[in-house]
Design a protein around this motif. Sequence first.
Motif, PDB file in Angstrom:
ATOM      1  N   LYS A 296       0.827  -1.205   0.000  1.00  0.00           N
ATOM      2  CA  LYS A 296       0.000   0.000   0.000  1.00  0.00           C
ATOM      3  C   LYS A 296       0.863   1.258   0.000  1.00  0.00           C
ATOM      4  O   LYS A 296       0.561   2.237  -0.704  1.00  0.00           O
ATOM      5  CB  LYS A 296      -0.934   0.004   1.212  1.00  0.00           C
ATOM      6  CG  LYS A 296      -1.965   1.112   1.185  1.00  0.00           C
ATOM      7  CD  LYS A 296      -3.046   0.889   2.227  1.00  0.00           C
ATOM      8  CE  LYS A 296      -4.164   1.900   2.095  1.00  0.00           C
ATOM      9  NZ  LYS A 296      -5.280   1.647   3.040  1.00  0.00           N
ATOM     10  N   ALA A 297       1.954   1.247   0.762  1.00  0.00           N
ATOM     11  CA  ALA A 297       2.866   2.396   0.775  1.00  0.00           C
ATOM     12  C   ALA A 297       3.497   2.608  -0.596  1.00  0.00           C
ATOM     13  O   ALA A 297       3.701   3.748  -1.033  1.00  0.00           O
ATOM     14  CB  ALA A 297       3.951   2.185   1.836  1.00  0.00           C
ATOM     15  N   THR A 362      -4.148  -1.830  -6.360  1.00  0.00           N
ATOM     16  CA  THR A 362      -4.696  -2.799  -5.420  1.00  0.00           C
ATOM     17  C   THR A 362      -3.667  -3.880  -5.107  1.00  0.00           C
ATOM     18  O   THR A 362      -2.620  -3.973  -5.742  1.00  0.00           O
ATOM     19  CB  THR A 362      -5.937  -3.497  -6.017  1.00  0.00           C
ATOM     20  OG1 THR A 362      -5.521  -4.219  -7.190  1.00  0.00           O
ATOM     21  CG2 THR A 362      -7.014  -2.511  -6.402  1.00  0.00           C
ATOM     22  N   THR A 363      -4.011  -4.726  -4.148  1.00  0.00           N
ATOM     23  CA  THR A 363      -3.231  -5.929  -3.834  1.00  0.00           C
ATOM     24  C   THR A 363      -4.151  -7.134  -3.955  1.00  0.00           C
ATOM     25  O   THR A 363      -5.314  -7.080  -3.540  1.00  0.00           O
ATOM     26  CB  THR A 363      -2.660  -5.849  -2.410  1.00  0.00           C
ATOM     27  OG1 THR A 363      -1.809  -4.696  -2.313  1.00  0.00           O
ATOM     28  CG2 THR A 363      -1.834  -7.093  -2.088  1.00  0.00           C
ATOM     29  N   MET A 364      -3.647  -8.216  -4.529  1.00  0.00           N
ATOM     30  CA  MET A 364      -4.459  -9.419  -4.653  1.00  0.00           C
ATOM     31  C   MET A 364      -4.962  -9.870  -3.290  1.00  0.00           C
ATOM     32  O   MET A 364      -4.180  -9.979  -2.344  1.00  0.00           O
ATOM     33  CB  MET A 364      -3.627 -10.548  -5.279  1.00  0.00           C
ATOM     34  CG  MET A 364      -4.394 -11.851  -5.443  1.00  0.00           C
ATOM     35  SD  MET A 364      -3.363 -13.239  -5.994  1.00  0.00           S
ATOM     36  CE  MET A 364      -2.534 -13.657  -4.443  1.00  0.00           C
ATOM     37  N   ALA A 550      -3.935  10.379   1.167  1.00  0.00           N
ATOM     38  CA  ALA A 550      -3.479   9.074   1.656  1.00  0.00           C
ATOM     39  C   ALA A 550      -2.267   9.237   2.568  1.00  0.00           C
ATOM     40  O   ALA A 550      -1.336   9.985   2.267  1.00  0.00           O
ATOM     41  CB  ALA A 550      -3.141   8.171   0.477  1.00  0.00           C
ATOM     42  N   CYS A 551      -2.262   8.514   3.690  1.00  0.00           N
ATOM     43  CA  CYS A 551      -1.190   8.629   4.673  1.00  0.00           C
ATOM     44  C   CYS A 551      -1.052   7.299   5.399  1.00  0.00           C
ATOM     45  O   CYS A 551      -2.061   6.678   5.776  1.00  0.00           O
ATOM     46  CB  CYS A 551      -1.524   9.750   5.662  1.00  0.00           C
ATOM     47  SG  CYS A 551      -0.105  10.458   6.524  1.00  0.00           S
ATOM     48  N   MET A 552       0.188   6.839   5.596  1.00  0.00           N
ATOM     49  CA  MET A 552       0.416   5.526   6.167  1.00  0.00           C
ATOM     50  C   MET A 552       0.362   5.534   7.689  1.00  0.00           C
ATOM     51  O   MET A 552       0.944   6.398   8.348  1.00  0.00           O
ATOM     52  CB  MET A 552       1.786   4.992   5.730  1.00  0.00           C
ATOM     53  CG  MET A 552       1.864   4.553   4.286  1.00  0.00           C
ATOM     54  SD  MET A 552       0.684   3.248   3.848  1.00  0.00           S
ATOM     55  CE  MET A 552       1.223   1.911   4.914  1.00  0.00           C
TER      56      MET A 552
END
Length: 560
Positions: A296-297, A362-364, A550-552
Motif C-alpha cells: 500500500k505504501a 490494489t493488492t491481490m 493518503a497517509c500511512m
Amino acid sequence: MTQSSVHGEGTRPGVRPARVPGQRDGAHEQGSDSGDSGSAGGGSGSGSGGGPAGRQRRPGKRRALRWSAATLSVLILATAGVGYLYYEHLNGNIQKGKRTSGDSKARKTEPNAAGQTPLNILLIGSDSRSSDANVSLGGGRANRDNPPLGDVQMLIHVSADRRNASVVSIPRDTRVDIPKCTDPDTGEKFAATNDIINTSLARGGAGCTLATWQNLTGVYIDHWMTIDFAGVVKMADAIGGVEVCVKQNVWDHPLPGVPGGSGLKLKAGKQKVQGKEALQWLRTRHAFYSDLGRAKAQHMYMNSMIRTLKAQNVFTDAGRLTGLAEAATKSLTVSEELGTVKELYDLGMQLKSVPTDRITMTTMPTVVDPRNANHLVAADTDAEQMWTMLRDDIAFDDKGGTTATKAPTAAASATASTDPAADPGKIGVLVRNGTRTATLAAVGGRATTISEILSAKGFTNAAADTSGSLSVDRTVVLYPSADLAGDAQLVAKSLGIPASSVKKSTDVSGVTVTVGADWREGKAYPKKTAPKAGQLPATADKVVGSDTSACMEVYSPYRW
C-alpha cells in the motif's frame, strides 16, 4: 463429416482414449499439494514483524526488497513525454531478455469493436546483490552470489480504450504454482513446483515470473520490466523527490527479536523523499505492519510520483528530460520486444493518456497459508473476481460509464464454430478433475460425476481421466484442431458451460473437459453474473491515483 466412428478415432485421429484402464479419479492424487515445497522458505524472506496475521520475521532470513521503481520507470516515460529527446545511443543502455521462459498458454484478449486490445505489463523488483552498488544499498553481502528473488511484482493493466489503468500487486511470500521453466541464458531447466512467488525469478528469469502470473490469472501479459536497488536510487534522484505521508513519526529499525529494517526515519506528516531515502520508503515493511502494508505504501508513492510529474513543466527543460531518459534506460531490463527507445516511448505515450483519478492500485486478496503461517495464498473467490475483471477488461473504478469502445467480455467475443458437431454418441470426451486450489484439496470423484452426466445426455463415449487432479480456476472445454471445434461447443452447451470457455489447445488430443474450482459441487454448471465496473472485492485495499490525502499508519513499536 464422417459419423461412422467415435470422433478422434478411426477417421478422426488424435482424440485421447475415453478411459485410462486401472486408474481412479483424482481424489487420492499424490501431487504438489501433499506438502510444502522444500524451498519455500529458503532465502526468500519472512513475514511481518507483528502484522495482523502475526507473521514474524525469522532471524537469519534475507531482508526483502519491496519497492516499485520498475513502475516508476514505465510511468516516467508516460508522464514526462521524453521520447522526442531520446537518441539512438540510448538503445545501448537498455538490457533485454526473453518475454517468457515458462510453460504458459494464456491468450491475448480479443480486440474490441474499435480494434483495440488491453495492455498488460509485469513490473518486477529484483533483490539482486550482484554489484557493489546493490550490496551497499541492500546489504546482505553474504547473499551476493545467490540467485535474485522477485520481491516486488505488480501487473499494470491499461484498458483497451486507454481511459483507465488497474495495478495489482502480489505479496512476495504468496504460495503459487510455478510452471516448468528454462533459463534463457544458461539453458538450465526447472521442473514445475509449488512455492512462494518471489522464487520464480531464479527459475528462468523474468520470463518464468511472467508465465507464473499468466497461469495464475489467465491474463495474457505483453511485456515485463525489472529493476534493482541501484536502479531505484537512480530513478528516485532523477525524479527530484516525491511527497509521502506518515501519520506518526516512523523509524524502521531492528528491534529485539525482529532484526532488519529499512532504516527509514521520518517525522509525522507530508514530506519529500528521494534517492536512498525513497528506497527506504519503498522497502519499509515492519513499520507498515506487513508486506500488505508495504504494498500500500508503494502504491501511494507511485500515485504521488505520477501527480508530481504531471504537475511539473518538464517539457521546456531539455536537460532534465535527458537526465530522466538516461536514468530510465540505464535502470531497466525489459522483455526483448521493448528493447529500443522507440518501443519504450510508444509504450509511455499509451500510458500517458490515463488520468490520475482513473488509476486504481490494489493488492491481490490473500489469506494465511494453511501450510505455513509466514506465507499467504490467494483468497480464491475474491482473487478470481479480480482476475475476471482484468481478463474481461472491466474497470476497477465506476467512472467510465458505457462507451462504444469498451472491450467486449470474453462471452461476447466468442464466436460459433463453422464445424458441425457429430451426434453425441460419436464424440469422445475426456473429463479431468481440476478442482484443487491453494487452500482446498481436489473434490474426490468430480471427473467421474461430470462424465456420468455427459453419458446421461447421450455422450456415451465420455470418460473420466483418473490419473490425478489439476488446479484450474475456471472450467474449460478444450479441443486440439478445427475439425473438433463443433464437437467441443456441443459438449459445453450440454453442460451449460459458456462458449467463451471453449478453447483450442495443443495440450489435448481430443475434446477434453477440465472441471475447475468454480464447479466443485452440483450437477449444473453454476451461472455467474459478470462483475460490473467498480465491483472490486472489499479485500482489494485499493488506492486511487488522485487521492492526495493518503497517509500511512505506523505500527506502534516503530514510532518515536
